[in-house]
Design a protein around this motif. Structure first.
Motif, mmCIF file in Angstrom:
data_model
loop_
_atom_site.group_PDB
_atom_site.id
_atom_site.type_symbol
_atom_site.label_atom_id
_atom_site.label_comp_id
_atom_site.label_asym_id
_atom_site.label_seq_id
_atom_site.Cartn_x
_atom_site.Cartn_y
_atom_site.Cartn_z
ATOM 1 N N TYR A 77 0.676 -1.235 -0.138
ATOM 2 C CA TYR A 77 0.271 -0.024 0.073
ATOM 3 C C TYR A 77 0.899 1.383 -0.152
ATOM 4 C CZ TYR A 77 -3.957 -3.097 1.159
ATOM 5 O OH TYR A 77 -4.990 -4.011 1.106
ATOM 6 N N LEU A 78 1.708 1.424 -1.035
ATOM 7 C CA LEU A 78 2.586 2.567 -1.251
ATOM 8 C C LEU A 78 1.836 3.666 -1.359
ATOM 9 C CD1 LEU A 78 5.300 0.850 -3.138
ATOM 10 C CD2 LEU A 78 5.296 1.152 -0.675
ATOM 11 N N PRO A 79 2.115 4.954 -0.876
ATOM 12 C CA PRO A 79 1.394 6.102 -1.081
ATOM 13 C C PRO A 79 0.795 6.581 -2.742
ATOM 14 C CG PRO A 79 3.033 6.469 0.566
ATOM 15 C CD PRO A 79 3.429 5.078 -0.244
ATOM 16 N N ASP A 80 1.706 6.406 -3.470
ATOM 17 C CA ASP A 80 1.825 6.941 -5.064
ATOM 18 C C ASP A 80 0.578 5.747 -5.640
ATOM 19 O OD1 ASP A 80 4.120 4.915 -4.773
ATOM 20 O OD2 ASP A 80 3.958 5.367 -7.046
ATOM 21 N N ARG A 81 0.292 4.531 -5.069
ATOM 22 C CA ARG A 81 -0.526 3.661 -5.816
ATOM 23 C C ARG A 81 -1.924 3.990 -5.413
ATOM 24 N NH1 ARG A 81 0.670 -2.457 -4.901
ATOM 25 N NH2 ARG A 81 0.172 -2.488 -7.174
ATOM 26 N N HIS A 82 -2.326 4.672 -4.514
ATOM 27 C CA HIS A 82 -3.593 5.196 -4.053
ATOM 28 C C HIS A 82 -4.493 4.057 -3.860
ATOM 29 C CE1 HIS A 82 -2.448 9.403 -4.278
ATOM 30 N NE2 HIS A 82 -1.713 9.097 -5.495
ATOM 31 N N LEU A 83 -4.296 3.057 -3.286
ATOM 32 C CA LEU A 83 -4.938 1.720 -2.993
ATOM 33 C C LEU A 83 -5.939 2.025 -2.081
ATOM 34 C CD1 LEU A 83 -2.594 -1.443 -3.557
ATOM 35 C CD2 LEU A 83 -4.175 -0.489 -5.332
ATOM 36 N N ASP A 84 -7.218 1.601 -2.242
ATOM 37 C CA ASP A 84 -8.294 1.752 -1.276
ATOM 38 C C ASP A 84 -8.301 0.599 -0.347
ATOM 39 O OD1 ASP A 84 -10.503 2.022 0.000
ATOM 40 O OD2 ASP A 84 -11.584 2.604 -1.400
ATOM 41 N N ARG A 85 -7.363 0.920 0.675
ATOM 42 C CA ARG A 85 -7.326 -0.428 1.920
ATOM 43 C C ARG A 85 -8.640 -1.046 2.310
ATOM 44 N NH1 ARG A 85 -3.024 -2.027 5.055
ATOM 45 N NH2 ARG A 85 -1.799 0.098 4.363
ATOM 46 N N GLY A 86 -9.501 -0.108 2.508
ATOM 47 C CA GLY A 86 -10.869 -0.613 2.764
ATOM 48 C C GLY A 86 -11.724 -1.255 2.028
ATOM 49 N N LEU A 87 -11.625 -1.091 0.746
ATOM 50 C CA LEU A 87 -12.230 -1.725 -0.424
ATOM 51 C C LEU A 87 -11.725 -3.218 -0.591
ATOM 52 C CD1 LEU A 87 -14.456 -2.185 -2.379
ATOM 53 C CD2 LEU A 87 -12.779 -0.881 -3.937
ATOM 54 N N ILE A 88 -10.560 -3.258 -0.415
ATOM 55 C CA ILE A 88 -9.706 -4.420 -0.538
ATOM 56 C C ILE A 88 -9.940 -5.282 0.340
ATOM 57 C CG2 ILE A 88 -7.544 -5.587 -0.430
ATOM 58 C CD1 ILE A 88 -6.400 -3.198 -2.029
ATOM 59 N N HIS A 89 -10.196 -4.811 1.931
ATOM 60 C CA HIS A 89 -10.355 -5.592 3.240
ATOM 61 C C HIS A 89 -11.927 -6.118 2.824
ATOM 62 C CE1 HIS A 89 -10.850 -6.851 7.080
ATOM 63 N NE2 HIS A 89 -12.198 -6.215 7.177
ATOM 64 N N GLY A 227 -23.223 -1.842 -10.951
ATOM 65 C CA GLY A 227 -22.841 -2.446 -9.341
ATOM 66 C C GLY A 227 -21.120 -3.138 -9.368
ATOM 67 N N PRO A 228 -20.498 -2.779 -10.288
ATOM 68 C CA PRO A 228 -19.201 -3.477 -10.014
ATOM 69 C C PRO A 228 -18.208 -2.729 -8.931
ATOM 70 C CG PRO A 228 -19.030 -2.306 -12.001
ATOM 71 C CD PRO A 228 -20.333 -2.104 -11.795
ATOM 72 N N TYR A 229 -17.341 -3.195 -8.314
ATOM 73 C CA TYR A 229 -16.484 -2.414 -7.459
ATOM 74 C C TYR A 229 -15.283 -2.195 -8.594
ATOM 75 C CZ TYR A 229 -18.681 -4.594 -3.235
ATOM 76 O OH TYR A 229 -19.655 -4.787 -2.481
ATOM 77 N N LYS A 230 -14.773 -0.928 -8.270
ATOM 78 C CA LYS A 230 -13.788 -0.275 -9.234
ATOM 79 C C LYS A 230 -12.478 0.100 -8.236
ATOM 80 C CE LYS A 230 -17.208 1.473 -12.543
ATOM 81 N NZ LYS A 230 -17.616 2.676 -13.150
ATOM 82 N N LEU A 231 -11.525 -0.488 -8.836
ATOM 83 C CA LEU A 231 -10.089 0.082 -8.529
ATOM 84 C C LEU A 231 -9.126 0.331 -9.298
ATOM 85 C CD1 LEU A 231 -9.400 -2.829 -5.524
ATOM 86 C CD2 LEU A 231 -9.054 -0.202 -5.460
ATOM 87 N N GLU A 232 -8.821 1.740 -9.443
ATOM 88 C CA GLU A 232 -7.420 2.213 -10.256
ATOM 89 C C GLU A 232 -6.329 2.285 -9.524
ATOM 90 O OE1 GLU A 232 -6.688 5.944 -13.213
ATOM 91 O OE2 GLU A 232 -8.380 5.951 -11.904
ATOM 92 N N ILE A 233 -5.448 1.320 -10.169
ATOM 93 C CA ILE A 233 -3.972 1.320 -9.370
ATOM 94 C C ILE A 233 -3.221 2.227 -10.259
ATOM 95 C CG2 ILE A 233 -2.359 -0.383 -8.838
ATOM 96 C CD1 ILE A 233 -4.224 -2.863 -9.179
ATOM 97 N N LYS A 234 -2.519 3.173 -9.306
ATOM 98 C CA LYS A 234 -1.804 4.063 -9.739
ATOM 99 C C LYS A 234 -0.259 3.878 -9.523
ATOM 100 C CE LYS A 234 -5.438 7.600 -9.949
ATOM 101 N NZ LYS A 234 -5.653 8.933 -9.469
ATOM 102 N N GLY A 235 0.625 4.717 -9.638
ATOM 103 C CA GLY A 235 1.907 4.356 -9.444
ATOM 104 C C GLY A 235 3.085 5.273 -10.107
ATOM 105 N N ASP A 236 3.992 5.719 -9.698
ATOM 106 C CA ASP A 236 4.846 6.310 -10.576
ATOM 107 C C ASP A 236 5.893 5.480 -11.192
ATOM 108 O OD1 ASP A 236 3.750 8.857 -9.529
ATOM 109 O OD2 ASP A 236 5.052 8.959 -7.561
ATOM 110 N N VAL A 237 6.150 4.425 -10.348
ATOM 111 C CA VAL A 237 7.197 3.352 -10.655
ATOM 112 C C VAL A 237 6.473 1.938 -10.912
ATOM 113 C CG1 VAL A 237 9.083 2.042 -10.260
ATOM 114 C CG2 VAL A 237 9.097 4.450 -9.741
ATOM 115 N N SER A 238 6.631 1.194 -11.941
ATOM 116 C CA SER A 238 5.775 -0.029 -11.958
ATOM 117 C C SER A 238 6.359 -1.051 -10.916
ATOM 118 C CB SER A 238 6.139 -0.529 -13.392
ATOM 119 O OG SER A 238 7.401 -1.354 -13.520
ATOM 120 N N MET A 239 5.380 -2.132 -10.642
ATOM 121 C CA MET A 239 5.820 -3.060 -9.407
ATOM 122 C C MET A 239 7.067 -3.844 -9.920
ATOM 123 S SD MET A 239 3.952 -2.063 -6.760
ATOM 124 C CE MET A 239 4.738 -3.517 -5.840
ATOM 125 N N ARG A 240 6.958 -4.096 -11.365
ATOM 126 C CA ARG A 240 8.119 -4.971 -11.699
ATOM 127 C C ARG A 240 9.471 -4.173 -11.300
ATOM 128 N NH1 ARG A 240 4.573 -5.486 -16.080
ATOM 129 N NH2 ARG A 240 3.487 -7.423 -16.134
#
Length: 255
Positions: A77-89, A227-240
């Protein structure tokens, strides 16, 4: 008499139970302080555990995950990824599968969409749900091959019964008219009865164009947008890149 009991258990395909019973026969002194009910419970529990483990292995094997080690606990859950921790939970409870709701994961190449989808799929398998990972380009190829044998209905019926279908590389390449129809047939069979995870590099706003536009594109989107759940994964650097850099640091520290 004892050997006959073991043999009967094995004949009834209760080999795990037979395996748990044998130590009680060979070393009764280790179980002398236990009641019959407690000893029998040990045997039954072992059989149950083995069956559950075998079922999980079978579900994971048949799901064809490219990463069967993916785990929701390993999400960064890096800041630049803006992942919704509550939604993933919330998604980790698998309630979306029970409610037959879909998930849309959007993000650039290397953002971690496939990892997250695989982690959700693994989580579903652990809960006993049948899952399947499938690249959309592979679906189109397989559908065309089965259609050539007039077996496309059997293929889509097989996919219809998967409780959680992961469609990766969704709309990576614009969909052509024949593919529009096959995708619509798939979603029509699954709509409202199962859950699908869509992994796409395109934001939802660009899906209509990637689907080729027109009435069929409208029909396809109509089976997704409710009604789908939507998650947009951002990030300044790719996870790879992040993981590769982390591996380099680990190697240097181990020298």
């Amino acid at each position: 008499m004892r050997n006959e009991t073991i043999h009967k258990l094995q004949e009834m395909r209760l080999s795990a139970m037979a395996g748990a019973y044998m130590p009680q026969l060979e070393h009764p002194e280790n179980f002398s302080n236990m009641t019959f009910d407690e000893r029998f419970a040990l045997i039954v529990d072992h059989e149950s555990d083995v069956r559950l483990n075998n079922k999980l292995k079978r579900l994971i094997r048949n799901a064809h995950f490219p990463n069967s080690q993916a785990d929701l606990a390993d999400i960064q859950y890096l800041p630049d990824r803006h992942l919704d921790r509550g939604l993933i939970h919330l998604l980790s409870t698998n309630a979306y599968i029970e409610k037959s709701r879909d998930i849309i994961l959007c993000g650039a190449t290397g953002s971690g969409k496939t990892f997250l989808a695989n982690a959700l799929g693994m989580n579903a398998c652990r809960a006993g749900y049948k899952a399947l990972y499938l690249r959309l380009p592979d679906f189109f190829v397989e559908y065309a091959l089965t259609a050539a044998r007039n077996k496309q209905q059997d293929y889509t019926k097989k996919l219809q019964n998967v409780r959680l279908l992961i469609l990766d590389e969704f709309l990576l390449i614009p969909v052509k008219p024949p593919q529009q129809e096959s995708l619509l047939e798939l979603l029509e069979r699954r709509s409202g009865n199962t859950s699908t995870i869509y992994c796409s590099q395109y934001s939802f706003a660009g899906w209509h164009e990637q689907l080729g536009g027109g009435a069929i594109a409208d029909s396809i989107l109509d089976r997704i947008i409710h009604g789908p759940y939507k998650l947009e994964i951002k990030g300044d650097v790719s996870m790879r890149q992040r993981l590769a850099e982390a591996d380099k640091v680990e190697e240097l520290n181990s020298v």
